[in-house]
Enzyme design. Structure first.
Site, short mmCIF file in Angstrom:
data_model
loop_
_atom_site.label_atom_id
_atom_site.label_comp_id
_atom_site.label_asym_id
_atom_site.label_seq_id
_atom_site.Cartn_x
_atom_site.Cartn_y
_atom_site.Cartn_z
N LYS A 115 0.90 -1.13 -0.18
CA LYS A 115 -0.05 -0.02 -0.02
C LYS A 115 1.02 1.41 0.11
CE LYS A 115 -4.40 -1.39 1.33
NZ LYS A 115 -5.62 -1.31 2.37
N LYS A 197 -3.57 -10.69 -6.98
CA LYS A 197 -5.04 -11.07 -6.35
C LYS A 197 -5.98 -10.02 -6.90
CE LYS A 197 -5.99 -8.76 -2.44
NZ LYS A 197 -6.09 -7.79 -1.49
N LYS A 200 -10.67 -4.88 -5.46
CA LYS A 200 -11.64 -3.68 -5.93
C LYS A 200 -10.87 -2.20 -6.30
CE LYS A 200 -12.45 -3.74 -0.75
NZ LYS A 200 -13.08 -3.90 0.22
#
Ligand code: TYM
Length: 334
Positions: A115, A197, A200
């Site tokens: 992130k 992966k 969203k």
């Protein structure tokens, strides 16, 4: 609350559209576990703040996520469903646990590393201490089992470490929870890049949202990336695209991977993609219909959220009294 039952806790961020990855990896387990356990399912809006959010959108998404929980089959009479920020004890316990978590432990978290690469302009302290808030969520309720996808496994391990460390220092306080990870479908991969992966926050064609229209589902799956050897076989290492499609088909059809491989032997990838699209559309149709219906029932949703927060708050309050005492924080009444 039925004291005899063990406790299940899990949460989902209300950031963006939930995908079939969330559904297969987590929500399906949540629905199964509600029968046997006392379950708390939380819309973790505080976690979502680690990335900059549009306030009006975040507010709307919290309610929508709760509606989706119910549409997926979670029964508000059986479960405690609520919004994380409505129970301030999450943030309070998170601080206390921060003081019992090491920088080095948090630095090892792969999600933090990923992130911070993605949001280079906003590597905030919340992003770093995110797993501590998650540990607080779980430990507040004496949770025994935490149904999650594979990507949250490392966060659950640090939660266990924090609980054990705290128990060793102050005496038995927290239940040390176990992860509940599905055998198949714990890591649903991207449709366009099957080595990554499904997420969203990925590009539009890479994920299937639970609320995608049938046409969009069929179109995305037609463009699914596979491989060039033409054989339908389950082998996530060598054939990640085809194996991912088989996983999705298994999740929506209920048929075992072996049975599916036998049934599809000798067929082309086009047929596999059609079968996945059909099963996915059929599996999501009742969820989508129920979601549309329930979203109009504003006062019902408000009631579920308020009632959930009250019940969760009462349990959290008891835990906090114990934790405060253990730590030596001054009691209200001397
Ligand atoms: P979140 O919101 O990213 O995802 C929610 C759940 O969906 C699972 N999941 C997947 N499973 C399989 N394949 C995928 N492609 C996929 N993508 C997501 C996740 O593993 C997760 O179980 N930190 C958590 C939320 C959280 C939480 C908690 C979970 C906060 N506090 C306490 C459990 C207990 C998160 O961001 O999940």
């Amino acid at each position: 609350m039925d004291e005899a039952k063990e406790i299940v806790f899990s949460g989902i961020q209300p950031s963006g559209l939930l995908t079939i990855g969330n559904y297969i990896g987590a929500l399906k387990s949540w629905v199964q576990l509600q029968e046997e356990f006392t379950a708390l399912y939380c819309v973790v809006d505080l976690h979502a703040l680690t990335v900059r959010q549009n306030p009006a959108e975040l507010r709307r998404r919290c309610v929508e996520t709760l509606a989706l929980f119910i549409a997926c089959g979670l029964d508000p009479k059986k479960n405690i469903m609520y919004c994380q920020s409505h129970v301030p004890a999450h943030a309070e316990l998170s601080w206390l646990l921060n003081c019992h978590t090491y920088m080095g432990e948090l630095q090892r978290m792969t999600q933090f590393k990923d992130k911070s690469q993605k949001h280079e302009d906003n590597i905030n302290a919340g992003l770093f201490t995110y797993p501590v808030l998650m540990a607080a969520d779980i430990l507040l309720y004496g949770s025994h089992l935490v149904p999650i996808g594979d990507d949250q496994k490392q966060h659950l391990e640090i939660c266990r470490d924090i609980a054990i460390r705290f128990n060793n220092a102050y005496g038995d306080t927290f239940v040390v929870p176990d992860a509940y990870i599905p055998k198949v479908g714990a890591r649903v991969m991207s449709i366009t890049e099957p080595s990554a992966k499904m997420s969203k926050s990925g590009e539009e064609g890479s994920y299937i949202a639970i609320l995608d229209e049938p046409d969009a589902i069929a179109r995305k799956l037609r463009r699914a990336v596979t491989d060039s050897d033409g054989e339908i076989r389950f082998d996530p290492e060598q054939k990640p695209g085809v194996s991912n499609l088989l996983t999705i088909l298994h999740a929506f059809s209920g048929e075992s991977i072996e049975a599916l491989v036998q049934k599809l032997a000798g067929k082309g990838y086009g047929e596999l993609k059609n079968a996945v699209a059909e099963a996915c559309i059929a599996g999501l149709a009742p969820v989508q219909a129920e979601y549309k219906r329930i979203l109009n029932e504003k006062s019902f949703l408000e009631e579920v959220m308020r009632d959930g927060a009250e019940r969760a708050g009462a349990i959290a309050h008891k835990t906090m009294l114990k934790v405060r005492k253990r730590l030596g924080l001054a009691p209200y009444k001397l």
